[in-house]
Write a protein that holds these residues in place. Structure first.
Motif, mmCIF file in Angstrom:
data_model
loop_
_atom_site.group_PDB
_atom_site.id
_atom_site.type_symbol
_atom_site.label_atom_id
_atom_site.label_comp_id
_atom_site.label_asym_id
_atom_site.label_seq_id
_atom_site.Cartn_x
_atom_site.Cartn_y
_atom_site.Cartn_z
ATOM 1 N N TYR A 35 0.844 -1.122 0.109
ATOM 2 C CA TYR A 35 -0.044 -0.024 -0.105
ATOM 3 C C TYR A 35 0.928 1.288 -0.060
ATOM 4 N N GLN A 37 0.653 5.612 1.100
ATOM 5 C CA GLN A 37 0.064 6.473 1.899
ATOM 6 C C GLN A 37 0.827 7.853 1.594
ATOM 7 N N GLY A 40 -0.910 12.374 5.365
ATOM 8 C CA GLY A 40 -2.019 12.617 5.863
ATOM 9 C C GLY A 40 -3.368 11.941 5.298
ATOM 10 N N PHE A 88 3.860 0.585 2.584
ATOM 11 C CA PHE A 88 3.661 -0.418 3.587
ATOM 12 C C PHE A 88 3.286 -1.693 3.085
ATOM 13 N N GLY A 104 3.301 -3.544 8.257
ATOM 14 C CA GLY A 104 4.601 -3.056 8.923
ATOM 15 C C GLY A 104 4.846 -1.467 9.136
ATOM 16 N N SER A 105 5.845 -1.228 9.470
ATOM 17 C CA SER A 105 6.115 0.264 10.050
ATOM 18 C C SER A 105 6.267 0.992 8.584
ATOM 19 N N ARG A 108 9.577 5.141 4.139
ATOM 20 C CA ARG A 108 9.267 6.843 3.759
ATOM 21 C C ARG A 108 10.113 7.079 2.503
ATOM 22 N N GLY B 40 4.814 8.133 12.480
ATOM 23 C CA GLY B 40 5.864 7.315 11.990
ATOM 24 C C GLY B 40 5.559 6.027 12.281
ATOM 25 N N MET B 41 4.429 5.391 12.478
ATOM 26 C CA MET B 41 4.315 4.024 12.543
ATOM 27 C C MET B 41 3.287 3.320 11.640
ATOM 28 N N GLY B 42 3.318 1.982 11.475
ATOM 29 C CA GLY B 42 2.383 1.595 10.771
ATOM 30 C C GLY B 42 0.883 1.525 11.471
ATOM 31 N N ARG B 111 -8.818 12.108 12.483
ATOM 32 C CA ARG B 111 -7.620 12.637 13.562
ATOM 33 C C ARG B 111 -8.213 12.894 14.717
#
Lengths: 113, 115
Positions: A35, A37, A40, A88, A104-105, A108, B40-42, B111
């Protein structure tokens, strides 16, 4: 702990270069999904690869899956500034009793014009 | 098709307040889920549903309730908001309840800031 872990955590490249992101996971899977992203925003599906598949293509995207190494890679060729986003991987684990993807995290990606 | 919609887009709560995050889809998807994403995370799974009347817990269900009375709607309720619940919340849906989970369609997110 996360089922899928992306590597690297961050990647900066120039427009026109290729970007490669990797994902490792721990248990057997039914499929693995990638995916994107944008900052925002919600996640957008890129590619789904099933456990019996080794490679899939979609436009400038190429995904490989190695179930023996429990890893996958996402290659974006000829990157563009618009590819700047977080990417991701998500796994549909086999026979866990929980019907859900595990994310996963993320990686970027920054594509410099 | 509107796809997956979420309301509100942004919400500020005080500790102890309750609220409901709305999620709706118009694709006749059987599977729906809620995730939270911290900076900063999944994504971490809160709750999911494989059809109307059927829900189950995810990885981080504490402090949240869900129900699924229709195929289209899957609201997420915060019972007593805590600062640790400050996050971005995403709803997702997909076809079918076969042996594999298919492509997930995500909403734009809510949010939430808890003071």
């Amino acid at each position: 702990s996360q089922q899928g872990e992306e590597d690297p955590q961050a990647l900066s490249i120039q427009e026109g270069e290729n970007a490669t992101m990797n994902c490792s996971y721990k248990t057997s899977i039914n499929n693995l999904q990638w995916y994107r992203q944008n900052s925002g925003r919600g996640l957008v599906h890129l590619i789904l690869i099933r456990s019996n598949e080794r490679e899939k293509h979609s436009g400038r995207l190429r995904v490989t899956l190695d179930t023996s190494k429990k890893s996958s890679s996402l290659l974006i060729t000829a990157s563009r500034a618009a590819d700047t986003a977080s990417y991701f991987c998500a796994t549909d684990a086999y026979n866990t009793g929980r019907r859900a993807l595990t994310f996963g995290s993320g990686t970027r990606l920054q594509v410099q014009p | 098709n509107a796809g997956v919609t979420q309301t509100p887009k942004f919400q500020v709560l005080k500790t102890g307040q309750s609220m409901t995050l709305q999620c709706a889809q118009d694709m006749n998807h059987e599977y729906m889920s809620w995730y939270r994403q911290d900076p900063g995370m999944g994504l971490r799974l809160i709750h999911y549903s494989v059809g109307a009347g059927i829900t189950d817990q995810g990885e981080v269900p504490n402090g949240y309730n869900v129900s699924r009375s229709t195929t289209e709607d899957f609201p997420l309720r915060l019972l007593s908001a805590a600062p640790s619940q400050t996050s971005v919340y995403f709803c997702a849906s997909s076809y079918g309840t076969g042996p594999q989970l298919e492509t997930q369609y995500f909403g734009p997110g809510t949010r939430l800031l808890v003071l």
